[in-house]
Design a protein around this motif. Structure first.
Motif, short mmCIF file in Angstrom:
data_model
loop_
_atom_site.label_atom_id
_atom_site.label_comp_id
_atom_site.label_asym_id
_atom_site.label_seq_id
_atom_site.Cartn_x
_atom_site.Cartn_y
_atom_site.Cartn_z
N SER A 12 18.54 20.44 78.81
CA SER A 12 18.25 21.70 78.15
C SER A 12 19.42 22.67 78.30
O SER A 12 19.78 23.38 77.35
N GLY A 13 20.03 22.69 79.48
CA GLY A 13 21.20 23.55 79.68
C GLY A 13 22.37 23.11 78.83
O GLY A 13 23.05 23.95 78.22
N ILE A 14 22.63 21.81 78.76
CA ILE A 14 23.75 21.31 77.97
C ILE A 14 23.56 21.63 76.49
O ILE A 14 24.51 22.00 75.80
N SER A 15 22.34 21.49 76.01
CA SER A 15 22.06 21.70 74.58
C SER A 15 21.73 23.14 74.24
O SER A 15 21.39 23.44 73.09
N GLY A 16 21.82 24.04 75.23
CA GLY A 16 21.50 25.44 74.98
C GLY A 16 20.03 25.68 74.72
O GLY A 16 19.65 26.66 74.07
N GLY A 17 19.18 24.78 75.21
CA GLY A 17 17.74 24.93 75.03
C GLY A 17 17.25 24.51 73.66
O GLY A 17 16.06 24.68 73.34
N ASN A 18 18.11 23.89 72.86
CA ASN A 18 17.74 23.53 71.49
C ASN A 18 17.18 22.13 71.36
O ASN A 18 16.63 21.78 70.31
N GLU A 19 17.32 21.32 72.41
CA GLU A 19 16.87 19.93 72.34
C GLU A 19 16.13 19.55 73.62
O GLU A 19 16.39 20.11 74.68
N GLU A 20 15.22 18.59 73.49
CA GLU A 20 14.43 18.14 74.63
C GLU A 20 14.59 16.63 74.78
O GLU A 20 14.55 15.88 73.81
N ILE A 21 14.77 16.20 76.01
CA ILE A 21 14.94 14.77 76.30
C ILE A 21 13.72 14.24 77.02
O ILE A 21 13.05 14.97 77.75
N GLU A 22 13.43 12.96 76.82
CA GLU A 22 12.31 12.30 77.51
C GLU A 22 12.70 10.87 77.84
O GLU A 22 13.35 10.18 77.05
N LEU A 23 12.33 10.43 79.04
CA LEU A 23 12.56 9.06 79.47
C LEU A 23 11.22 8.33 79.56
O LEU A 23 10.26 8.87 80.11
N LYS A 24 11.18 7.11 79.04
CA LYS A 24 9.96 6.30 79.10
C LYS A 24 10.30 4.90 79.58
O LYS A 24 11.31 4.32 79.15
N TYR A 25 9.46 4.36 80.44
CA TYR A 25 9.63 2.97 80.88
C TYR A 25 8.91 2.07 79.90
O TYR A 25 7.72 2.24 79.63
N LEU A 26 9.63 1.11 79.33
CA LEU A 26 9.07 0.21 78.33
C LEU A 26 8.91 -1.19 78.89
O LEU A 26 9.83 -1.74 79.49
N SER A 27 7.74 -1.77 78.69
CA SER A 27 7.47 -3.14 79.07
C SER A 27 6.54 -3.74 78.03
O SER A 27 6.09 -3.04 77.11
N ASN A 28 6.27 -5.03 78.15
CA ASN A 28 5.35 -5.63 77.17
C ASN A 28 3.89 -5.35 77.51
O ASN A 28 2.99 -5.85 76.85
N GLN A 29 3.68 -4.54 78.53
CA GLN A 29 2.34 -4.04 78.85
C GLN A 29 2.48 -2.72 79.62
O GLN A 29 3.55 -2.41 80.14
N GLU A 30 1.39 -1.95 79.66
CA GLU A 30 1.43 -0.65 80.34
C GLU A 30 1.14 -0.83 81.82
O GLU A 30 0.24 -1.58 82.21
N TYR A 31 1.90 -0.11 82.64
CA TYR A 31 1.72 -0.16 84.09
C TYR A 31 1.43 1.24 84.62
O TYR A 31 1.99 2.23 84.14
N SER A 32 0.57 1.30 85.62
CA SER A 32 0.38 2.53 86.38
C SER A 32 1.26 2.43 87.63
O SER A 32 1.89 1.41 87.87
N THR A 33 1.33 3.50 88.39
CA THR A 33 2.10 3.44 89.64
C THR A 33 1.19 2.99 90.78
O THR A 33 1.10 3.61 91.84
N ASP A 34 0.50 1.88 90.54
CA ASP A 34 -0.36 1.25 91.54
C ASP A 34 0.17 -0.17 91.75
O ASP A 34 0.12 -0.99 90.84
N MET A 35 0.69 -0.43 92.94
CA MET A 35 1.37 -1.69 93.20
C MET A 35 0.47 -2.90 92.94
O MET A 35 0.87 -3.88 92.31
N GLU A 36 -0.76 -2.83 93.40
CA GLU A 36 -1.69 -3.95 93.25
C GLU A 36 -1.98 -4.21 91.78
O GLU A 36 -2.03 -5.36 91.33
#
Length: 362
Positions: free
Chosen positions: A209-233
């Protein structure tokens, strides 16, 4: 931490060079004059190998037998110094005490590096993005590198078995064993990656946001062939199920189609793919934001302040984005290389170094 000065002898095209540093340091000059060599010399004090992929012997100035590097720095609340001698390999010492290996310098000296090759993280396939997150985790999780080795060992064994099953169906009972082993170690990797993305995302968003002067928003997503929660089991169960379900497909392809070696990190700008739709400047801004965020998270976890080494970072950035890099990176020492003399005129506070043929030009 803060590097106060560096002395370089017979390194790449640098014969003899000594420099005193400040918080913000701009190294400028034409291409192939030694700017990146200086950044590379500093980076070696993190214990890593050349970020350009060079062998140790290739770092020595042509015609010389060895190279010597020395820095004085402030770290862990005191004045310290470190030395590296390069002959057939690197030999390092910290405060006069020889280290068993140069990699041990990483306990005291930490840095993040941006170079043009890191743009492959956006432009290329999933392996480059996995490499980013795995390298970052290796710095903050002492056992993560061993975890990667264990998973790759299990994956290799499973793939070998897949190739043998067609002609040796009696080996089928062994497949479950390697499925289980892959699921156990693979789940730990996926869990650590998910937690890392969760932890780094606020930093990435704020910096971008600082680099873009607040004009753009970035998002990171983890992609897999199925959805995972943050539950190890849960991750382990889902991964094992996928390995079992894909058994016959994997036998035909003689390779494993599910697991962390196939996963990806999607980078979005304003909701669309940075790889597909991002401009050169936007893609560079994404990588820079992720690298600076890596430094912030590394500091939070290790309580050691990493320096930022930004090689050829200004190219393809407009003046507003350049101004952020020059004047708005806070709370860490920064080294920036650039070719354009006009760039340094926008620097409000810091020190500049004009490098030509491996020497400092007054």
């Amino acid at each position: 931490m803060k590097i106060k000065n560096i002395s370089i002898e017979n390194f790449r095209n640098i014969k003899d060079l000594s420099l005193e540093f400040e918080d913000i340091n701009i190294i400028w000059g034409e291409n192939a004059q030694g700017k990146t060599n200086l950044i590379e010399a500093i980076y070696l004090f993190t214990g890593g190998k050349s970020f350009r992929g060079a062998k140790d012997s290739q770092l020595i100035k042509i015609g010389e037998e060895k190279s010597r590097l020395k820095i004085e720095f402030e770290g862990s609340g005191r004045e310290q110094y470190a030395e590296i001698d390069i002959n057939n390999k690197r030999v390092a010492s910290l405060n006069g005490v020889k280290k068993k290996s140069a990699s041990q310098l990483s306990d005291e000296i930490k840095a993040v590096i941006f170079s043009p090759v890191h743009l492959n993280m956006i432009k290329d396939g999933p392996s480059e993005r996995r490499k980013f997150i795995d390298a970052a985790l290796c710095q903050i999780k002492s056992n993560y590198r061993n975890l990667l080795k264990e998973y790759n060992r299990c994956l290799n064994q499973r793939n070998i078995l897949l190739k043998d099953l067609k002609n040796n169906p009696e080996l089928d009972s062994l497949l479950y064993i390697w499925n289980k082993n892959c699921a156990i170690s693979g789940a730990k990797i996926i869990y650590q990656r998910l937690k890392y993305i969760e932890a780094i995302s606020p930093y990435v968003k704020d910096i971008f946001s600082g680099i873009s002067g607040g004009n753009e928003e970035i998002e990171l997503k983890y992609l897999s062939n199925q959805e995972y929660s943050t539950d190890m089991e849960d991750i382990e169960k889902k991964l094992l199920r996928a390995l079992e379900n894909n058994k016959y497909q994997d036998m035909m392809n003689k390779s494993t189609s599910s697991g962390p070696h196939r996963d990806d990190i999607e980078i979005l700008i304003n909701g669309v793919s940075a790889r597909i739709y991002g401009s050169q400047g936007q893609q560079r801004s994404c990588v820079l934001a992720m690298k600076l965020a890596e430094a912030s998270l590394l500091e939070q976890i290790t309580k050691k302040e990493p320096i930022a080494l930004l090689d050829d970072v200004m190219s393809e950035l407009d003046e507003k984005r350049q101004d952020y890099i020059l004047n708005h990176i806070k709370n860490r020492q920064v080294f920036i290389t650039c070719c354009d003399k006009e760039t340094i005129l926008r620097l409000k506070k810091g020190k500049t170094f004009h490098i030509e043929k491996g020497t400092l030009i007054d």
